[in-house]
Structures are given as C-alpha cells and as structure tokens.
Scaffold this motif. Structure first.
Motif, PDB file in Angstrom:
ATOM      1  N   GLY A  95     -24.822  56.886  12.406  1.00  0.00           N
ATOM      2  CA  GLY A  95     -24.046  55.651  12.458  1.00  0.00           C
ATOM      3  C   GLY A  95     -22.985  55.657  13.822  1.00  0.00           C
ATOM      4  O   GLY A  95     -24.268  54.923  14.511  1.00  0.00           O
ATOM      5  N   GLY A 240     -27.815  56.378   7.735  1.00  0.00           N
ATOM      6  CA  GLY A 240     -26.226  55.744   8.696  1.00  0.00           C
ATOM      7  C   GLY A 240     -26.984  54.934   9.790  1.00  0.00           C
ATOM      8  O   GLY A 240     -25.832  53.840  10.037  1.00  0.00           O
ATOM      9  N   ALA A 244     -25.356  51.861   9.960  1.00  0.00           N
ATOM     10  CA  ALA A 244     -24.071  50.996  10.986  1.00  0.00           C
ATOM     11  C   ALA A 244     -25.144  49.089  11.482  1.00  0.00           C
ATOM     12  O   ALA A 244     -23.949  48.385  11.768  1.00  0.00           O
ATOM     13  CB  ALA A 244     -24.478  51.904  12.022  1.00  0.00           C
ATOM     14  N   ALA A 250     -19.539  50.767  13.054  1.00  0.00           N
ATOM     15  CA  ALA A 250     -20.099  52.453  12.660  1.00  0.00           C
ATOM     16  C   ALA A 250     -18.282  52.940  12.639  1.00  0.00           C
ATOM     17  O   ALA A 250     -17.780  53.096  13.406  1.00  0.00           O
ATOM     18  CB  ALA A 250     -20.635  52.852  13.531  1.00  0.00           C
TER      19      ALA A 250
END
Length: 329
Positions: A95, A240, A244, A250
């Motif tokens: 992310g 991820g 995000a 993130a």
C-alpha cells in the motif's frame, strides 16, 4: 447381528449430533453455516437501526475486500499444510509503495509495482519453506517483522496519494456494488476454478493431504508449495493497494493482526490447519461471518481489542469442534 443405517434424507446416530443427508451428501455443516449467517443478519437488523441502511451495507461490502483477499491467499497456503503470518505486513508495504509511486508513475504501473512486491515477498517465503525446508511459521514470522521494517524504512509517516484518481479503485461503484468487491469476488471465482479444475490447484490440495504420495506420483512438490505462497503474496499485495485506495492514505503501521482475520475466516470455513482440507466457498462464508461479527460489534461500540479477543476465541472454538467431529468420525 447387523445394524442397518436409518434410511431417508436425514439420520442421526445416538451420542452424535443429528446429520442432514441428501442424495448421499452430508449437508449438516453447510446448513449450520447458512443458519449462522442468517441468524447474524437477523440479530443485526433487529438490534441496530443502521445495519440495513445503504451506507452501512456499502461500507460492509468494502470492508470485506481486504479480509476476503487475504483469506483466499491464506487458504491456498493452509491447503499445503503451511501458514503465512506475513500478509498483514505485505498489505502495509504494498500500500505505501503504491501510494508513494503514484506521483511519479501512471496509476496502473504503480498498482502493478505494489502487487509485484507482494508476489516477490510470497515467492521468497515459498523458496525458504520449500527449497530450504524451513518451518512455515518461522519463515513467515521473520517475514512479518522484516517486511514491516521495510515499510517503515520507506516512509515513517503516512503517505497521501497526490493523484485523486488513485482513489477510484477503492471507492468506485458498479451499480450498487463497490468495484473493489467485484474484484474480490472475481478472485474467489477464479481461485475456486484454479483449485478444483486445474492440475496445479489440485496438486496444491493434494500436497496437504499427503505430500509424499504426491511426490511419488511425479509431481514437483516444491514448485507447488512455492506457487501457493506466491499466490498468498499476490493477494496480500492487491489487498494493500485496494486498502490504500479506499482509505485515501497509506500507513506503514496498517495491517497489524490482519493475518489473524485471514486465518479465522479459513478456520470458520472448515479449513484444516493440518492441510489438505478446505473450500473456497466455505472460506468466503467464513469471511462473511467474520465481517458481519465485526460490523455488528462496531455498531454496538465494542472496543477493537475486545474484537481481537473474540476472534481468538472463535478460532479456538471452531478447532475444538472440528477435532470433536473428526474423533466421532
């Protein structure tokens, strides 16, 4: 004296729970599972005025994406008799890498890099387990701390993607369903076909049942174990990136205990931590149960650490039930 089993669609044996058998198939677990989901939905609808509202249902569909992607990847690894404790850290790393690259690379390319990082970490885990014979628990536990450290090395502070178009992946809707949920469902559909229809998928399942028999059949066990961990890493990397995009920021600290959610979903779905037994459909049901419980606890205002306690107790309870069923069998 010979005893004849009771005929009919359902039968019960003294000292055991009643079983529901239709057309020669024992559907007891499936019926119990569906009953549990219906009961959770009914309790949530009756005790909370906001559960059935459109914003809450949309939020629930978005929240299940991360757990769902991680659970599928975890299932593939568990089927081989392994475990992957690094998925939460991979979520954080993928992310934050993607969010950091959005300003320098086109969004599709940045997304590919983020997922590729997950694939790379999974590949390394698989090689260490399959090629060097290290214990999956030890390898992925070390990866958990290492990857988390790398995430903090890349950025000690949260990163907000500069291109607002990056948020589309996590926030866009396809009719009443979030785009991210459609992606997760596609992964489950393709993943189910992979494990049941493709030789590589069937080999992964067989390895957990008896790796030596699979080897004697001429199948490369190491290669398929590496493939299983690579799939887990790819799912974590994709999770991820989507996370995000959904939250718009993130953080290197995100993803703590995500591996517990993934394992819990698999176990609730009936997967055996010893390997060789598990279902994609049942794992998806486990994800749904877990997300419903989390959503209900959030609506009740239950603190997050108590939710972690409950998840741990759920895992223990389900394993005890599985062991009891195996003993009776």
């Amino acid at each position: 004296m010979t005893r004849t089993a009771p005929a009919g669609p359902s039968a019960s044996i003294p000292g055991r729970f009643p079983r529901l058998v239709l057309a020669g198939r024992d559907l007891t677990a499936q019926v119990a599972f569906v009953t549990l989901i219906v009961a959770l939905v009914a309790v949530a609808a009756l005790t909370s005025d906001t559960f059935l509202t459109s914003p809450n249902l949309t939020n629930l569909l978005k929240q299940m994406v991360t757990t769902g992607l991680l659970a599928y990847g975890m299932l593939v690894v568990i089927l081989t008799g392994g475990i992957d404790l690094s998925v939460g850290s991979v979520v954080a790393f993928s992310g934050i890498i993607t969010a950091g690259l959005v300003s320098d690379l086109p969004i599709p390319m940045a997304t590919v890099v983020g997922v590729a990082c997950g694939i790379g970490f999974g590949l390394v885990n698989g090689v260490l387990v399959a090629r060097f014979g290290l214990a999956p628990f030890v390898v992925t536990l070390a990866a958990l701390t290492t990857i988390r450290g790398l995430a903090f090395v890349y950025s000690e502070v949260p990163i907000t993607p500069e291109d607002p178009a990056f948020l589309t992946l996590g926030s866009a809707m396809l009719g009443p369903v979030p785009l991210s949920t459609v992606i997760m469902l596609a992964v489950f559909l393709a993943g189910g076909l992979f494990l049941t229809r493709f030789p590589a998928g069937r080999s992964i399942v067989a390895i957990g049942g008896n790796a030596e028999a699979v080897r004697l059949a001429g199948i490369n066990v190491r290669r398929h174990v590496i493939l299983a961990y690579t799939i887990s890493g790819a799912c974590a990397g994709l999770a991820g990136v989507i996370l995000a995009s959904r939250v718009g920021i993130a953080q290197p600290s995100v993803g703590v205990a995500f591996e517990l959610d993934a394992i819990a979903a698999c176990v609730i779905g009936g997967a055996s931590l010893a390997g060789g037994r598990g279902s994609v459909k049942a794992t998806f049901g486990g994800v749904l149960v877990l997300v419903l419980i989390n959503n209900l606890l959030n609506l009740y205002g239950v603190q997050s650490f108590w939710q972690q306690v409950l998840k741990g107790l759920i895992i223990i309870a389900v394993i005890l039930v599985q062991r009891a069923n195996q003993t009776r069998t």
